[in-house]
Design an enzyme around this catalytic site. Structure first.
Site, mmCIF file in Angstrom:
data_model
loop_
_atom_site.group_PDB
_atom_site.id
_atom_site.type_symbol
_atom_site.label_atom_id
_atom_site.label_comp_id
_atom_site.label_asym_id
_atom_site.label_seq_id
_atom_site.Cartn_x
_atom_site.Cartn_y
_atom_site.Cartn_z
ATOM 1 N N ASP A 134 0.860 -1.183 0.000
ATOM 2 C CA ASP A 134 0.000 0.000 0.000
ATOM 3 C C ASP A 134 0.898 1.235 0.000
ATOM 4 O O ASP A 134 1.581 1.514 0.990
ATOM 5 C CB ASP A 134 -0.884 -0.046 1.270
ATOM 6 C CG ASP A 134 -1.802 1.162 1.387
ATOM 7 O OD1 ASP A 134 -1.665 2.106 0.582
ATOM 8 O OD2 ASP A 134 -2.668 1.136 2.292
ATOM 9 N N HIS A 135 0.874 1.963 -1.092
ATOM 10 C CA HIS A 135 1.828 3.066 -1.219
ATOM 11 C C HIS A 135 1.545 4.207 -0.246
ATOM 12 O O HIS A 135 2.380 5.077 -0.028
ATOM 13 C CB HIS A 135 1.844 3.577 -2.665
ATOM 14 C CG HIS A 135 3.198 4.017 -3.126
ATOM 15 N ND1 HIS A 135 4.077 4.710 -2.328
ATOM 16 C CD2 HIS A 135 3.851 3.838 -4.314
ATOM 17 C CE1 HIS A 135 5.199 4.962 -2.988
ATOM 18 N NE2 HIS A 135 5.095 4.435 -4.209
ATOM 19 N N ARG A 136 0.354 4.205 0.342
ATOM 20 C CA ARG A 136 0.081 5.228 1.350
ATOM 21 C C ARG A 136 0.950 5.010 2.576
ATOM 22 O O ARG A 136 1.255 5.937 3.323
ATOM 23 C CB ARG A 136 -1.392 5.179 1.792
ATOM 24 C CG ARG A 136 -2.374 5.530 0.693
ATOM 25 C CD ARG A 136 -3.800 5.314 1.148
ATOM 26 N NE ARG A 136 -4.015 3.933 1.601
ATOM 27 C CZ ARG A 136 -5.161 3.480 2.099
ATOM 28 N NH1 ARG A 136 -6.187 4.299 2.238
ATOM 29 N NH2 ARG A 136 -5.276 2.220 2.477
#
Lengths: 433, 330
Positions: free
Chosen positions: A405-407
């Site tokens: 999850d790039h967040r």
């Protein structure tokens, strides 16, 4: 008279299915007796009685789904009076729909003879039609009109108006929230006219399969995950030649001492746990616009069932030996297949591993299991020709892909994790170090 | 265009109609020499003489009956009943005669007359002088009941009432006589039976008439400052009732509050609520709420009288409760 309600058996449970009634009408129930098996979104759980009494009425039949808190049965002293009085109370929050009344009316014959004066009018009303006005959700006319227009099932909406009345904003919110999810398509009362005519034509070829709770939850959560978590993928090819021989070696020794066999996946799980301990920035969650660091490493190991996917959790996997992980994983997977895994044994994981290698899948990317920040997809091991020092050599290779999850996790952070994981798997003695 | 009082608009319009049609005459107690209890007829006796401005004894049934007869024979009487409370004495002439002439006699005759009368409380006149009993007349087929809230509406509706061939109860309100507003010089007669949308809005519909229409406008302005968009409907006519405009507005806003100066039970608000339910049921997001006077004979004592009558505050509160009920997020 005591109403038996659909219990809340896990944090994420919103509704449950009566899997089996273990007691029948007329049976004596003692406190602590198992009354019914309840299928939740994760497992089949035994429901124990909190009170003594006689089961006088079953309001919800086996196989029916109702939201938590809805009365599913009535206990009394055995005279039948409770059942008669309970008819009006059954399904009082209006969500039970037709099933409750059907079940109730099938039992009404005996109760009417017991106390005809009180039972008859109520029972008659409930047998008349399943659209008993007392069971309708409270909704403003406008909310009803908008719900019709948008195809929203009122019984799935929580009202925020006075006394819980469903008002227009509730319908609009519900319609918005469920536009894209699988569950909305399931809860919509009727398909769109075009779909309906289509399904009419294809009724022979097309049949709707009722969604299991596990399938519903999987659909909802994974849709959320793919929609909300910006996934990126990192794939590594691991030379597992040493790992495979290490595993046979290890298994020989374990067998000699009566221990359980260790799978490649168990070694991957243990290696992941070790790599996560070394790379805490991957052992995180992103939730409600906040980033959380997990100080313990709990690994979820995906298990495919006929009814759907479950992910038993191995808590503190980094502090367990490979053989402990193997034993615990095997035992939990077996119970998961029987539907006997408890909800808390399937929640709280901080990272998951999904392995489809046994099906010959060489490489795939998995959808993150929220709120975790990453999942590792492990493929099959196969022999490949590699170039080593300018020579062709045959090596055992395994590909694995990290979905992150790039967040919560950046590319380089994920890459360092994959690098360490690869290095551990290629130097397997370090896995058990 | 002139800014004049409600009182002045009535006076000017009466004078104008008397000038343009010699069949128009005024009849009532103290309208001549005394120039009317509320001075609407000031100067008219002097200008038009005793034939056109008839002072009467204190005998409501008698002079209303005389007006009915005159109307049947081709004149256009304008009766002034000193207050609507006294109209009860002429109830038989109004309800049993004036209202029924056209229908009962197969259209052979009619009674084109205007019964002007002020109503309403708030002037410390005691319970028998402070009523809003226009409902009694709005109930009767054969009568028309109009209730202007502004000087311009007073002029336009009085013209329309004098032109109408049915008996019209023309409701004035003591609290409005001194209110001012723009009245265009060349104002055409109003259409009796047509409500006015005096503020447009999208969040809620507030319906009122006479004094409460002006209170509704005031409340809508207050709400507007907070970003709440209230639509205000001034009924103007209680019979016929403009159900179409009401329904159209509620279909747009989804909820309604009715403000009336009369009592709640069986009141005009009940009729409006029923009309809304009939025409806009599927558009309602909350029950229709009514604001009305306390169900008591109106007290004389000022604070009690004020407490018994609906106010901008009570209307404002009712609107907010309704908006809360439909989840209006401010």
């Amino acid at each position: 008279m005591t109403e038996i309600h659909m219990p809340r058996l896990s944090d994420t449970m919103e509704e449950g299915v009566i899997s089996t009634w273990r007691k029948q009408v007329g049976d004596q129930i003692n406190r602590g007796d198992v009354v019914a098996d309840i299928e939740t979104d994760k497992a089949v759980m035994e429901m124990e009685a909190y009170d003594d009494g006689v089961l006088e009425k079953i309001l919800i039949a086996e196989g029916e789904t109702v939201p938590i808190g809805v009365p599913i049965g009535i206990m009394g002293d055995g005279s039948g009076a409770a059942a008669a009085a309970g008819t009006s109370g059954g399904g009082s929050d209006g969500s039970t729909g037709g099933s409750a009344t059907t079940a109730a009316s099938s039992e009404s014959g005996s109760t009417e003879t017991a106390s005809p004066d009180t039972a008859a009018p109520r029972s008659a009303a409930s047998t008349e039609s399943d659209a008993d006005p007392r069971e309708r959700p409270k909704a403003s006319p406008l909310a009803r009109a908008v719900a019709r227009e948008k195809g929203v099932d009122l019984s799935t909406v929580t009202g925020t108006g006075p006394g819980g009345r469903i008002i227009r904003v509730d319908i609009e919110a519900a319609a918005e929230a469920t536009t894209d999810t699988e569950s909305s398509r399931q809860s919509a009362p009727e398909p769109q006219p075009t779909e309906r005519s289509e399904s009419h034509q294809q009724s022979q070829d097309l049949e709707e399969i009722p969604l299991s709770n596990i399938r519903k939850v999987t659909a909802r959560r994974l849709t959320e995950s793919k929609q909300q978590a910006p996934h990126f993928y990192l794939t590594s090819a691991v030379d597992v030649t040493d790992l495979v021989s290490f595993r046979s070696d290890l298994n020989e020794r374990l067998q000699a001492s009566g221990g359980p066999k260790v799978s490649v996946n168990d070694l991957v799980v243990k290696a992941c746990a070790t790599a996560l301990r070394a790379n805490p920035s991957v052992n995180v969650s992103f939730r409600d616009e906040k980033l959380f660091q997990h100080n313990r490493v709990h690994l979820g190991v995906a298990v495919a069932l006929d009814s759907g996917l479950v992910v038993p959790v191995i808590p503190d996997a980094d502090r367990k030996s490979v053989s402990e992980i193997a034993a615990e994983g095997k035992e939990k997977a077996e119970r998961a297949r029987d539907g006997k895994l408890k909800p808390d044994e399937m929640s709280g994981s901080t990272f998951s591993v999904s392995n489809l290698g046994m099906f010959g899948i060489e490489e795939f990317s998995a959808v993150i299991n929220p709120p975790e920040a990453a999942i590792l997809a492990v493929g099959a091991t196969r022999e490949e020709v590699q170039v080593h020092d300018g020579e062709f050599v045959v090596r055992k290779m395994m590909r694995m892909t990290l979905s992150a999850d790039h967040r919560a996790v950046d590319g380089a952070v994920g890459a360092v994790f994959m690098q360490q994981l690869t290095s551990l798997l290629q130097d397997p003695i370090r896995i058990i170090a | 265009m002139a800014v004049i009082t409600y009182r002045q608009a009535l006076h000017d319009t009466l004078r104008e109609e008397m000038l343009s049609d010699e069949n128009v005459f005024l009849i009532g107690e103290e309208i001549g020499v005394f120039e009317g209890s509320y001075k609407i007829t000031a100067g008219l006796l002097e200008e038009f003489g005793e034939k056109r401005v008839r002072d009467t004894p204190i005998a409501e049934e008698g002079f209303v009956g005389a007006a009915v007869g005159a109307a049947m024979l081709g004149l256009r009487p304008v009766v002034e009943l000193m207050t609507i409370n006294f109209s009860l004495l002429a109830l038989d002439q109004i309800v049993n005669h004036a209202a029924k002439i056209y229908g009962m006699f197969g259209g052979q005759s009619n009674a084109p007359m205007v019964l002007r009368t002020p109503g309403g409380g708030g002037q410390q006149l005691g319970a028998t002088h402070s009523q809003n009993i226009e409902l009694y007349y709005a109930f009767v087929p054969g009568l028309k009941v109009v209730a202007p809230s502004t000087p311009a509406d007073a002029r336009a509706l009085l013209k329309a009432s004098l032109a109408d061939n049915d008996p019209v109860l023309f409701l004035e309100n003591l609290a409005l006589y001194n209110t001012k507003g723009e009245v265009p010089d060349d104002m055409p007669p109003a259409e009796i039976g047509r409500a006015g949308v005096t503020r447009t809005g999208s969040d809620i519909t507030i319906i009122g008439y006479s004094r409460m229409a002006t209170v509704a406008t005031q409340v809508a302005d207050q709400l507007g400052e907070e970003g709440i968009s209230a639509e205000v409907i001034d009924l103007r006519s209680l019979r016929p009732l403009d159900r179409e405009t009401l329904v159209e507005s509620v279909r747009k806003t989804g909820c309604a509050v009715i403000a009336e100066d009369d009592w709640l039970t069986y009141g005009i608000g009940a009729e409006i609520a029923a009309s809304i339910s009939d025409g806009a049921f599927d558009y309602l997001d909350a029950p229709v709420r009514r604001v009305a006077a306390a169900e008591v004979p109106l007290p004389y004592a000022k604070p009690l009288e004020r407490a018994a009558l609906p106010s901008a505050e009570s209307l404002n509160a009712a609107v907010r409760q309704t908006l809360d009920a439909v989840g209006h997020r401010r």
